[in-house]
Every structure is written in C-alpha cells, then in structure tokens.
Design an enzyme around this catalytic site. Structure first.
Site, PDB file in Angstrom:
ATOM      1  N   GLU A 132      -3.307  13.225   7.788  1.00 50.46           N
ATOM      2  CA  GLU A 132      -3.100  12.335   8.822  1.00 50.46           C
ATOM      3  C   GLU A 132      -2.149  11.044   8.719  1.00 50.46           C
ATOM      4  O   GLU A 132      -1.611  10.447   9.427  1.00 50.46           O
ATOM      5  CB  GLU A 132      -4.396  11.734   9.396  1.00 50.46           C
ATOM      6  N   SER A 148      18.851  -9.421  11.209  1.00 55.80           N
ATOM      7  CA  SER A 148      17.393  -9.314  11.120  1.00 55.80           C
ATOM      8  C   SER A 148      16.801  -8.206  11.281  1.00 55.80           C
ATOM      9  O   SER A 148      15.620  -7.798  10.592  1.00 55.80           O
ATOM     10  CB  SER A 148      16.948 -10.377  12.302  1.00 55.80           C
ATOM     11  N   THR A 162       0.609  31.351  18.869  1.00 56.64           N
ATOM     12  CA  THR A 162       1.633  30.656  19.643  1.00 56.64           C
ATOM     13  C   THR A 162       0.742  29.916  20.695  1.00 56.64           C
ATOM     14  O   THR A 162      -0.342  30.579  21.229  1.00 56.64           O
ATOM     15  CB  THR A 162       2.498  31.703  20.326  1.00 56.64           C
ATOM     16  N   HIS A 163       1.091  28.813  21.076  1.00 54.88           N
ATOM     17  CA  HIS A 163       0.178  27.994  21.975  1.00 54.88           C
ATOM     18  C   HIS A 163      -1.315  27.636  21.422  1.00 54.88           C
ATOM     19  O   HIS A 163      -2.081  27.366  22.200  1.00 54.88           O
ATOM     20  CB  HIS A 163       0.279  28.595  23.416  1.00 54.88           C
ATOM     21  N   ARG A 201       0.684  -1.015  -0.126  1.00 57.06           N
ATOM     22  CA  ARG A 201       0.056   0.086   0.011  1.00 57.06           C
ATOM     23  C   ARG A 201       0.815   1.267   0.189  1.00 57.06           C
ATOM     24  O   ARG A 201       0.374   2.246  -0.670  1.00 57.06           O
ATOM     25  CB  ARG A 201      -0.829   0.097   1.254  1.00 57.06           C
ATOM     26  N   ASN A 230     -12.328  15.202   5.136  1.00 57.59           N
ATOM     27  CA  ASN A 230     -11.342  14.692   6.227  1.00 57.59           C
ATOM     28  C   ASN A 230      -9.817  15.011   5.850  1.00 57.59           C
ATOM     29  O   ASN A 230      -9.621  14.682   4.525  1.00 57.59           O
ATOM     30  CB  ASN A 230     -11.370  13.423   6.832  1.00 57.59           C
ATOM     31  N   GLN A 265      34.626  -7.985  10.776  1.00 63.25           N
ATOM     32  CA  GLN A 265      34.147  -8.749   9.696  1.00 63.25           C
ATOM     33  C   GLN A 265      33.014  -7.958   9.259  1.00 63.25           C
ATOM     34  O   GLN A 265      32.252  -8.542   8.238  1.00 63.25           O
ATOM     35  CB  GLN A 265      33.795 -10.244  10.191  1.00 63.25           C
ATOM     36  N   SER A 322     -17.734   7.257   6.018  1.00 65.83           N
ATOM     37  CA  SER A 322     -18.882   6.286   5.526  1.00 65.83           C
ATOM     38  C   SER A 322     -20.343   6.439   6.168  1.00 65.83           C
ATOM     39  O   SER A 322     -21.241   6.128   5.468  1.00 65.83           O
ATOM     40  CB  SER A 322     -18.770   4.986   5.922  1.00 65.83           C
ATOM     41  N   LYS A 329     -18.364  15.214   5.323  1.00 66.39           N
ATOM     42  CA  LYS A 329     -17.034  15.320   5.665  1.00 66.39           C
ATOM     43  C   LYS A 329     -16.182  15.460   4.674  1.00 66.39           C
ATOM     44  O   LYS A 329     -16.140  14.592   3.726  1.00 66.39           O
ATOM     45  CB  LYS A 329     -16.899  13.956   6.675  1.00 66.39           C
ATOM     46  N   HIS A 365      21.402 -20.711   5.412  1.00 61.87           N
ATOM     47  CA  HIS A 365      22.199 -19.810   5.138  1.00 61.87           C
ATOM     48  C   HIS A 365      22.202 -19.173   3.872  1.00 61.87           C
ATOM     49  O   HIS A 365      22.176 -19.823   2.915  1.00 61.87           O
ATOM     50  CB  HIS A 365      23.750 -20.493   5.416  1.00 61.87           C
TER      51      HIS A 365
END
Length: 435
Positions: free
Chosen positions: A277, A309, A142-143, A4, A272, A214, A265, A270, A68
């Site tokens: 996001e 890994s 601000t804030h 995705r 959005n 190594q 839905s 809406k 391996h």
C-alpha cells in the site's frame, strides 16, 4: 521529501551541502578554463580551489538580505577564500543559470546512477523469483474473474521485463538530462568563450546543450521525470498484485511479516499489506511531478524563473521517492511468501469452469458450429456457477440433452492445468537471459 522516505545516499545528493559543493566545482572549472586562456589571472585559481564550500546556514543568512541565492553563495564562498581578492574572478562572464543548470545536470546524473543500480537489482530479483515459480500453478484472472490456468512465474516475468524496459528508459533519460550550458546572459556567449563550456562539460561528464538561451530548455528534464514515473508505476503494478493476492478470500501471497510486527491497533489477527500500500501511495507522488516539471518548458522569452521553485521541490521529490520505491519493492519481492497450495485450491475452486474455452475448441472440432457449441458450454457453465455442480457433470448433461457425444478420455486430457502453460518455455528462456 520528508525524512521518513529518504534513504541516506540519495538524500545527500539533494542536500544543500552537496549542492554548494557542486556549485564550487562548476565555478572552479570555469575559472580554470579562463586562466588557461589568459582571460583571468592564473594565480586566482588555487586560492579559489582551496576555499571550502560555504555552509548552508551561512548562505541562508546572506540570502535573507540579498533575496538571491547565487549571490548569497558567491559572497559566502568569497568569505572563505584566502586572499579574498581571488574571489573577484569567480563567476566571470557567467550568469546565474549557467551555474544552476550545469550543477543541476551533474546532480541529476548522480541521482540517476543511484537509481539505475537499484533498478538493476530489482530486475534481477524479479527475474529470479519468476524462474523459481515457473511451475507454480495458479489461475489467471481477467476482470478479477477466474480465466484459465497460468503459473505465478509467468505473471512475475511480465513485471521483470517491464522493469527492465523502464530501467532502460531511465538510462536513455540520463543522457537527456546530462546537458549543461555556460553561455552567458541570454545564451549568446557575449562574455564567455564556448571553449569554457566545453572544458566544464568534459570534466563533469556532461554534454553542452546544442543551443541554450539563458537556460537549458526543460524537455530533457521532463523526459527524466517521466521515466521515473514509469518506474514508480511498474512498482505500483507489482504491489497491487500482492495486495490482491493477500486478500483474505484469496490468500495466495503474503508480504514479509517480521517478528514483533503489528497489523492493527485494534485487531490482533491482522496482517496488512502495508508495504504494498505504501508503494502504491508513493507512486502517486512521482507521477504528480510530471505536469509541474513539464510546464517549465515554456518560459518567457530567453528566460524567467517560474520553473525554479517547481524544480526545487519536484526533482528531489521525484528522485528520492523513486529511490525509496525501488528499495521497498525489492524488499517486497525478495521476502514475498507464495502459497502454492492455496493457488492450486483457488484454481480448482470453480469446479472446472476454467476449462470452458478448451471444451469449446474441442467440440468445434467435432463439426458443430461455434454458435451451437458456445451455447451448449455456456449453459452448462452457468448451471455450475449457480449450483456448484462440477462443470464436467453439467456439460455431460447438456450434451446428452442435445445429442452431442463427448469423448470423456479426450476431455480428461485437455482439462489439465499443465496443458495450458506448456508453451511458456520460450518466455522463461528469454527471462533467463534478462540482465
């Protein structure tokens, strides 16, 4: 990374098929260097060079037995080599990490070049958007509270320069991560000449490690992932600004919303900020790779594979997610709808409170103490907050009660939003030169 969020170009870089192509390339270069030095038979090179890379499916089939991956790859590739006897000289004098770390460096450099091109594009889009809106007045916050007048282009210019610096960090990290080693078991060149390492590095556009055990120590890879995390987080900062601007109570900014697009839905009205996001969420994925990768720096003695890994997941995920973030953030900014009228309405919505700092400075110049001026202006401002009466009216009343004269014409002059942004020209001049 799931499909995705994986774009085709960078997805191929991290595909198993491309990984085995790189492994074949590294092993062939090593063989060429050995043959040139007379270490291995020269007639082994061409059959190996012509042998097609093994398929991921065939390597996986053999690895299920060998447990391996490098041995499985070498066996599968040998099966593709005619005559097969030439494959006996492949991997001569090497250890697995010589192949793995060298091919990984080439792979990460490839990915970085894709990311740098997209970062360049995003810087340009941000720059142009900021210049387009250098005169679009809005309130600075601000804030989360209204502060003083600003212009939207100023806010975006900050993002443009931040992304340019982030891109430049990644450019430096490209050098840090483009480091390889072909130094044999425990890195002492016991079975391989350092000239082989130099030959391979030169052909791949990489730099031999100053020293390797190594493995190549993971400080460079950690720097690279950290650079990606900064890019991702700057993308998040841009997206967060859009999310705040699209809130119903603000309504200054809108993500592009295509024909046929649906916001909810359940609630058809809406629209959005789903792109923004998604950007904020994906940035967490990139930042989340910093610590696991950094923990690959301390390994047992000359080598263990506790980093292996982790990196198989963290490095592709960090790169692919950053690639997607750059792509999506560019789309967001390029299609962003800016409501200049709403910005101006919001700027005026606090009935002039945003000019309080200028009024303080003006009244101090009349000879009053800062403490007295601040008390007067704050009292007037609090009345405006509580009653909605315009600030100039509450100020006039408070000043009259305290016997402080006001120069109304002067207040008209200083309480203009354009006055607050008149010195931003130099910022936009610097922005024009940004590339």
């Amino acid at each position: 990374m799931i499909e995705r969020y994986t774009l085709p170009e960078i997805g191929r870089v991290f595909s198993d098929a491309h990984k085995y192509e790189l492994w074949c390339r590294v092993e062939t270069l090593v063989l060429e260097a050995h043959a040139a030095a007379g270490t291995v038979p020269a007639d082994a090179v061409e059959p190996v060079r012509q042998a097609p890379p093994p398929t991921p499916e065939r390597v996986a089939e053999i690895e299920a037995v060998t447990q391996h991956d490098v041995i499985a790859f070498l066996t599968a590739w040998a099966d593709n080599t005619e005559p097969r006897s030439a494959a006996a000289w492949v991997h001569f004098g090497m250890t697995s990490s010589d192949l793995l770390d060298t091919a990984l460096a080439a792979q990460l450099v490839e990915a970085t070049d894709i990311l740098l091109a997209k970062a360049d594009e995003l810087v340009a889009v941000l720059r142009d958007h900021a210049l387009e809106h250098r005169d679009t007045l809005r309130v600075g916050r601000t804030h989360g509270i209204h502060g003083e007048p600003d212009v939207w282009g100023h806010r975006v210019a900050d993002f443009a320069f931040a992304m340019a610096r982030s891109r430049d960090r990644l450019r430096r990290a490209r050098e840090a991560v483009g480091v390889m080693a072909i130094s044999g078991p425990v890195g002492t060149y016991s079975n391989i000449d350092p000239e082989v390492e130099r030959y391979v590095a030169g052909n791949l556009g990489l730099r031999p490690a100053d020293v390797s055990t190594q493995v190549v120590i993971r400080d460079g890879i950690s720097e690279w992932v950290s650079a990606l995390a900064v890019i991702a987080t700057v993308c998040e900062a841009i997206a967060l600004e859009v999310r705040h601007g699209q809130r119903t109570e603000v309504r200054e900014l809108w993500e592009p919303f295509g024909k046929g697009q649906k916001g909810s839905s359940a609630m058809p009205h809406k629209k959005n900020p789903i792109m923004s996001e998604r950007i904020c969420g994906m940035a967490r994925i990139v930042r989340g790779q910093i610590v696991p990768v950094m923990e690959g720096i301390p390994l047992w003695h000359e080598r263990d594979i506790s980093h292996s890994s982790t990196e198989r997941i963290a490095l592709p995920d960090a790169a692919i997610a950053t690639d997607y973030l750059l792509h999506l953030t560019t789309r967001l900014v390029r299609g962003l709808v800016v409501d200049a009228d709403r910005m101006r309405a919001n700027l005026d919505s606090t009935h002039g409170l945003i000019y309080s700092s200028t009024v303080v400075s003006e009244l101090i110049e009349t000879g009053l103490s800062r403490e007295d001026v601040y008390a007067l202006v704050q009292t007037a401002a609090m009345r405006t907050w509580e009653t909605g009466v315009p600030f100039r009216e509450t100020l006039r009343e408070e000043a009259g009660d305290r016997g402080v004269p006001l120069d109304e014409a002067r207040l008209d002059e200083i309480c203009r939003p354009e006055r607050f942004v008149r010195r931003l020209g130099a910022v936009f001049d610097r922005l024009k030169a940004l590339s």
